[in-house]
Write an enzyme that holds these catalytic residues in place. Sequence first.
Site, short mmCIF file in Angstrom:
data_model
loop_
_atom_site.label_atom_id
_atom_site.label_comp_id
_atom_site.label_asym_id
_atom_site.label_seq_id
_atom_site.Cartn_x
_atom_site.Cartn_y
_atom_site.Cartn_z
N ASP A 107 0.82 -1.15 0.06
CA ASP A 107 0.05 0.07 -0.07
C ASP A 107 0.74 1.15 0.03
OD1 ASP A 107 -2.19 -1.58 0.10
OD2 ASP A 107 -2.44 -1.48 2.13
N GLN A 108 2.07 1.09 -0.54
CA GLN A 108 3.16 2.40 -0.42
C GLN A 108 3.36 2.98 -1.81
OE1 GLN A 108 3.98 3.78 2.61
NE2 GLN A 108 2.74 2.18 3.41
#
Lengths: 286, 286, 286, 286
Positions: free
Chosen positions: B230-231
């Site tokens: 999720d980065q």
Amino acid sequence: MSLARRFVLKLSCPDRVGIVAAVSHLVAKHQGWITEANHHADAMVGRFFMRLEILADSLPFNIEAFREQFALIADEFDMTWSVADSAQKKRVVIMVSRQEHCLYDLLARWHADELNIEIPCVISNHETFRGLVEWHGIPFHYVPVTPETKEASYEKIMDLFEENAGDVMVLARYMQILPPQMCEKYPGQIINIHHSFLPSFVGAKPYHQAYARGVKLIGATCHFVTSELDQGPIIEQDVIRIDHSDQPDDLVRYGKDIEKAVLARGLRYHLEDRVITFNNKTVVFR
Amino acid sequence: MSLARRFVLKLSCPDRVGIVAAVSHLVAKHQGWITEANHHADAMVGRFFMRLEILADSLPFNIEAFREQFALIADEFDMTWSVADSAQKKRVVIMVSRQEHCLYDLLARWHADELNIEIPCVISNHETFRGLVEWHGIPFHYVPVTPETKEASYEKIMDLFEENAGDVMVLARYMQILPPQMCEKYPGQIINIHHSFLPSFVGAKPYHQAYARGVKLIGATCHFVTSELDQGPIIEQDVIRIDHSDQPDDLVRYGKDIEKAVLARGLRYHLEDRVITFNNKTVVFR
Amino acid sequence: MSLARRFVLKLSCPDRVGIVAAVSHLVAKHQGWITEANHHADAMVGRFFMRLEILADSLPFNIEAFREQFALIADEFDMTWSVADSAQKKRVVIMVSRQEHCLYDLLARWHADELNIEIPCVISNHETFRGLVEWHGIPFHYVPVTPETKEASYEKIMDLFEENAGDVMVLARYMQILPPQMCEKYPGQIINIHHSFLPSFVGAKPYHQAYARGVKLIGATCHFVTSELDQGPIIEQDVIRIDHSDQPDDLVRYGKDIEKAVLARGLRYHLEDRVITFNNKTVVFR
Amino acid sequence: MSLARRFVLKLSCPDRVGIVAAVSHLVAKHQGWITEANHHADAMVGRFFMRLEILADSLPFNIEAFREQFALIADEFDMTWSVADSAQKKRVVIMVSRQEHCLYDLLARWHADELNIEIPCVISNHETFRGLVEWHGIPFHYVPVTPETKEASYEKIMDLFEENAGDVMVLARYMQILPPQMCEKYPGQIINIHHSFLPSFVGAKPYHQAYARGVKLIGATCHFVTSELDQGPIIEQDVIRIDHSDQPDDLVRYGKDIEKAVLARGLRYHLEDRVITFNNKTVVFR
């Protein structure tokens, strides 16, 4: 505010059968005219929340008598509750530093009598807005905050709040962190506007954090202040779209428009007794 | 897509004088008709970004010749660049688990030829949607993922992606975390929809996290997948308003509408070569 | 829909003292557990609106008995009212032409059991979606509409609606204007999605009208169908931002995303008995 | 505004090959550093639009010399064009009646130097805001408008605009309709904020019209004033969600927040030379 005078009852209690019936029976028995009613039952925590607006003139007694009558029900259902009188303007003390947007916005709403408040004074750690505030006929107090004077400064601020019989303290982009003991002294009375969409970008320079992460929307959050920084119950939030062409300075500029709108909405909900807190969250009966 | 055939050039390079002049001179010299042009100069990182759409029929040569010509400029300005041909439909492999909303949405857009894509296959760790997918004439591959078979499963998935000459892999609420080596093998080719407004609520059950924090808006984020969960670079985000009456199940339901809309928009930007990444962020020329 | 069975009461009546007390007393007297309650008093028209959700199992009688008991109160207060049973799935007949987006969206929600409905059939003036609909196990009826056959076609459609015991008819971008007598036969039962932000751009080709006027946002409107074209009570609306670079075809494409979202929200409010109409307007207890 | 001095070129012309090349070649030949560039080709009307920001110090000549050089290209391509100098603050004359919100908002932005403008004077048909305006050090002119004095009043206003060398006149909720000859005298120089989402609810009391129709969102529109009431080119619009519980007074209150935000955005676009009009529509290069 041309509205007729109202009593505003808000409460929360463990959920069970008969709460609405008991409350509405009391009101109806005295011919009370309900102009607005909201309920919420939160099944996950088993708690019931309620807010009523009742025309004051429809009741045969005054607010103290109403409170006395209501206390019997409140006891029975183990309620946390309050009754406010719309004729009693709330006293809002504004704290500001050097950013103008929230202050101008609140003064404009005060000037138009949009919020039904009195502003007994504005307190700032800078002299920047003395002239503007005093032109409005509102006292301005300059209370500088330095590492050395911090404790005395907040004593002074609390004294001013007490002397002015403040109901609510609004941090209108007041760029200082309040000491924990002050936050704890006024639970549910201090409202802050944080310039991010919490829980993203807690702390300092949130717009620079947002720029660094490359988000496509930025936001602002109006919340009650607690002793944990930016962790208090959220009252209102909103966002605005940005894109790659926006540098941190642009985000700051866009953000100001969201901040003042969100602060004004959140404050209004609180002033109209539309906000009930429980478990570090809010029920907002809009 | 009734649009005339276009070449889409996108590039980024260190910013300096003369970039636009050099590129537009090349195009104009050959009577190239520019139908859309975007530029962005990021002063904070000193980098320049550009995208051009040129009518293919206005140029006297084909895309390979155009690339050859352009390579000279690209070299001079140290550009990262590509030229795509709108007549070449991109091949999108869809990964799905048991949630239907993103899959139905993408199939509807494919059916209406809205995205100018081919879907060579759909891959899933469940059999749930085999019938629906096959009814559309699209091959469906069931590749279960268990702790024991994980490595072999992702080998299988990568093989399918290669065999089908996939250009883009879309995780349409595919509820599995891809192994880092797969993320690194296809940088800028795997697109995910995360069901929160990142960077808030990374990881599992973001709607439950949002409920617990009491936020007043929830969101979704379309991003490129990198090896850090999720980065990756954010392509598109949006939010929807909720309130205290919404339980986690309601958030899940509201969220689905945002997820499919945000995924479709982000995917479209990518398919039309509107997205340029730099420093883990995106420039999106909408 | 894993929710426990509920009775949903909705009503409107002339505003006066004691309505809430009478209703809540009845419910409390029988130990009825209220899970959701909404009230609205419209001071400008002097009318009161109310909606209650009551756990069916908390009451000692069935829905018919509840209706009998309630009728006494309803009479006294001159109420327009209804009680629905959440265990009784509403039957939604979908009308569609050749545009896919609303149909796919509704089928996805039906597949996920998100709307708690049955779809007894889909009716269309084109064969386009027969395969898709039948794959879902839903009967598909092709009823062409030509100037000559118009009357007979709508007779046929009304027959199908009756035979299928339809509760609601949804015009999911059904590109035909219903005859007035059909609109009048099913007041508050036919729901349309209009592809503009009403009252702007009534009638045909609203996106082209929007393009010509140069608006900066476009919208969609979900409304009840009445015999006056696009003039029925509005249930839900939303908008999306566009700019000068968007041609009419882009507006059509953006619009589809708003249309399906707005139709789904409006339909859901109606299915959950959250909508009460009065004076060609709606009260929507969200 | 700490930005380095820039020349801002904006133009529109019939679309053809070579426009960007010619313009960017001129800039590059003189080592001009382009910090922002936007293009738009409108295929439906065959017109090309362009805006460039160039660092003034990167060019070897002043703005007059730049204009001379550019005139040759402009002639060749039949351009409508202008070049502005960011160091030259635009002079904005504000017209106001008795509503405070837009005036306070503009004064706050002026105070923060957010808009890079001078406000040579405020003109009003009421004395209401004399004190506030004068406290800011800005001259205030009271010009009452009555049916009898109308012609003379607008002569007076135009004289004031000329004497103050006004570039832009902003109707900040100025509740009077300007005479056609005044509108025609200053095309593209007078900006109004209309309190509805145009084209809905033209003319008087739009919030009451919105209430009567039962819309679910209300809006505001910033547009150039032309001699046709509320029909000029739209620069910016936005909306806010309302519901059945909002009475006309609530709409007025909500509307104020949208009005001031939309006016400020639209005005900013105009002040930064981001708006190009054509065919009664605007291209806005945000």
